[in-house]
Design a protein around this motif. Sequence first.
Motif, PDB file in Angstrom:
ATOM      1  N   TYR A  34      34.338  19.424  34.586  1.00 58.76           N
ATOM      2  CA  TYR A  34      33.736  20.567  33.903  1.00 58.76           C
ATOM      3  C   TYR A  34      34.126  21.825  34.673  1.00 58.76           C
ATOM      4  CZ  TYR A  34      30.245  23.713  31.979  1.00 58.76           C
ATOM      5  OH  TYR A  34      29.630  24.766  31.373  1.00 58.76           O
ATOM      6  N   TRP A  35      34.454  22.905  33.957  1.00 60.99           N
ATOM      7  CA  TRP A  35      34.828  24.144  34.628  1.00 60.99           C
ATOM      8  C   TRP A  35      34.369  25.342  33.823  1.00 60.99           C
ATOM      9  CZ3 TRP A  35      38.568  20.858  32.602  1.00 60.99           C
ATOM     10  CH2 TRP A  35      39.221  21.317  31.469  1.00 60.99           C
ATOM     11  N   HIS A  36      34.351  26.469  34.516  1.00 63.61           N
ATOM     12  CA  HIS A  36      34.067  27.770  33.907  1.00 63.61           C
ATOM     13  C   HIS A  36      35.317  28.621  34.138  1.00 63.61           C
ATOM     14  CE1 HIS A  36      31.871  31.275  32.584  1.00 63.61           C
ATOM     15  NE2 HIS A  36      32.363  31.919  33.623  1.00 63.61           N
ATOM     16  N   VAL A  37      35.812  29.248  33.063  1.00 57.61           N
ATOM     17  CA  VAL A  37      37.018  30.072  33.180  1.00 57.61           C
ATOM     18  C   VAL A  37      36.613  31.529  33.354  1.00 57.61           C
ATOM     19  CG1 VAL A  37      39.124  30.852  32.022  1.00 57.61           C
ATOM     20  CG2 VAL A  37      38.390  28.475  31.807  1.00 57.61           C
ATOM     21  N   THR A  38      37.236  32.191  34.303  1.00 56.27           N
ATOM     22  CA  THR A  38      36.984  33.600  34.570  1.00 56.27           C
ATOM     23  C   THR A  38      38.320  34.330  34.722  1.00 56.27           C
ATOM     24  OG1 THR A  38      35.763  35.138  36.005  1.00 56.27           O
ATOM     25  CG2 THR A  38      36.772  33.239  37.065  1.00 56.27           C
ATOM     26  N   ARG A  39      38.288  35.617  34.577  1.00 62.27           N
ATOM     27  CA  ARG A  39      39.519  36.432  34.647  1.00 62.27           C
ATOM     28  C   ARG A  39      40.023  36.572  36.083  1.00 62.27           C
ATOM     29  NH1 ARG A  39      43.698  38.899  34.978  1.00 62.27           N
ATOM     30  NH2 ARG A  39      44.311  40.770  33.896  1.00 62.27           N
ATOM     31  N   ILE A  71      38.662  25.655  42.936  1.00 55.58           N
ATOM     32  CA  ILE A  71      39.105  26.922  42.356  1.00 55.58           C
ATOM     33  C   ILE A  71      40.564  26.725  41.965  1.00 55.58           C
ATOM     34  CG2 ILE A  71      39.481  29.381  42.766  1.00 55.58           C
ATOM     35  CD1 ILE A  71      36.528  28.713  42.990  1.00 55.58           C
ATOM     36  N   GLU A  72      40.886  26.916  40.672  1.00 53.89           N
ATOM     37  CA  GLU A  72      42.235  26.657  40.178  1.00 53.89           C
ATOM     38  C   GLU A  72      42.779  27.862  39.412  1.00 53.89           C
ATOM     39  OE1 GLU A  72      41.898  23.181  37.716  1.00 53.89           O
ATOM     40  OE2 GLU A  72      41.108  21.961  39.352  1.00 53.89           O
ATOM     41  N   PRO A  73      43.566  28.715  40.042  1.00 57.19           N
ATOM     42  CA  PRO A  73      44.203  29.822  39.309  1.00 57.19           C
ATOM     43  C   PRO A  73      45.233  29.253  38.319  1.00 57.19           C
ATOM     44  CG  PRO A  73      44.285  30.194  41.677  1.00 57.19           C
ATOM     45  CD  PRO A  73      43.845  28.779  41.467  1.00 57.19           C
ATOM     46  N   PHE A  74      45.370  29.910  37.155  1.00 49.76           N
ATOM     47  CA  PHE A  74      46.370  29.493  36.179  1.00 49.76           C
ATOM     48  C   PHE A  74      46.727  30.679  35.293  1.00 49.76           C
ATOM     49  CE2 PHE A  74      42.446  29.100  33.858  1.00 49.76           C
ATOM     50  CZ  PHE A  74      42.748  29.289  32.521  1.00 49.76           C
ATOM     51  N   THR A  75      47.760  30.522  34.499  1.00 46.60           N
ATOM     52  CA  THR A  75      48.184  31.539  33.545  1.00 46.60           C
ATOM     53  C   THR A  75      47.975  30.974  32.148  1.00 46.60           C
ATOM     54  OG1 THR A  75      49.830  32.340  35.110  1.00 46.60           O
ATOM     55  CG2 THR A  75      50.097  33.005  32.815  1.00 46.60           C
ATOM     56  N   ASP A  76      47.270  31.718  31.296  1.00 45.80           N
ATOM     57  CA  ASP A  76      46.994  31.226  29.946  1.00 45.80           C
ATOM     58  C   ASP A  76      48.203  31.385  29.026  1.00 45.80           C
ATOM     59  OD1 ASP A  76      47.011  33.877  29.104  1.00 45.80           O
ATOM     60  OD2 ASP A  76      44.859  33.996  28.755  1.00 45.80           O
ATOM     61  N   GLU A  77      48.022  31.002  27.753  1.00 45.16           N
ATOM     62  CA  GLU A  77      49.117  31.033  26.775  1.00 45.16           C
ATOM     63  C   GLU A  77      49.669  32.439  26.548  1.00 45.16           C
ATOM     64  OE1 GLU A  77      45.762  30.289  25.295  1.00 45.16           O
ATOM     65  OE2 GLU A  77      45.964  28.548  26.579  1.00 45.16           O
ATOM     66  N   GLU A  78      48.851  33.454  26.791  1.00 49.26           N
ATOM     67  CA  GLU A  78      49.268  34.842  26.583  1.00 49.26           C
ATOM     68  C   GLU A  78      49.858  35.469  27.847  1.00 49.26           C
ATOM     69  OE1 GLU A  78      45.706  36.674  25.153  1.00 49.26           O
ATOM     70  OE2 GLU A  78      45.743  35.566  23.275  1.00 49.26           O
ATOM     71  N   GLY A  79      50.007  34.676  28.885  1.00 52.07           N
ATOM     72  CA  GLY A  79      50.588  35.171  30.126  1.00 52.07           C
ATOM     73  C   GLY A  79      49.610  35.899  31.025  1.00 52.07           C
ATOM     74  N   ILE A  80      48.312  35.766  30.763  1.00 53.71           N
ATOM     75  CA  ILE A  80      47.278  36.439  31.556  1.00 53.71           C
ATOM     76  C   ILE A  80      46.780  35.491  32.646  1.00 53.71           C
ATOM     77  CG2 ILE A  80      44.980  37.496  31.497  1.00 53.71           C
ATOM     78  CD1 ILE A  80      45.584  38.231  28.549  1.00 53.71           C
ATOM     79  N   GLY A  81      46.718  36.003  33.875  1.00 55.17           N
ATOM     80  CA  GLY A  81      46.212  35.214  34.988  1.00 55.17           C
ATOM     81  C   GLY A  81      44.714  34.999  34.854  1.00 55.17           C
TER      82      GLY A  81
END
Length: 141
Positions: A34-39, A71-81
């Motif tokens: 389970y995770w919470h996504v933040t900007r 804590i897992e940084p990633f880039t979404d489909e729109e290229g936003i970190g």
Amino acid sequence: MTLHLLKLCVGAESPEDLEGHVRHRLAASGETRYWHVTRMVPKRAEALTAGGSLYWIIRGAVQARQAIVGIEPFTDEEGIGRCRIRLDPSVVRTRHQPRRPFQGWRYLDVGDAPPDLSRSSDGEADLPPELSVALQELGVF
């Protein structure tokens, strides 16, 4: 050194609502994580994953927390970190601690975090939330 996060729990009216949301997301996704996504990515991730929790503000007060697993940084489909804050799916109820609304999240020092409600001899966890808050305000708990 351990550190916590503080965040508004938008859409939840109670810790029970949060627990229901967690159960629903896990069942719908078939995931066990389970995770919470933040900007934003927390810069102090190492301290957060060293025993920290995400404390949820529900209806103007901290009422629950979930342990931070990663804590897992990633880039979404729109290229936003973005950042996934991996959480233990267990929701732990805490004493009410009034907080004003804010955007995003804030760091919370260990000494400023409200204690967990436990099934101790004082019986606080067995009380209705409104009565527990009233007794806290009177200084009984």
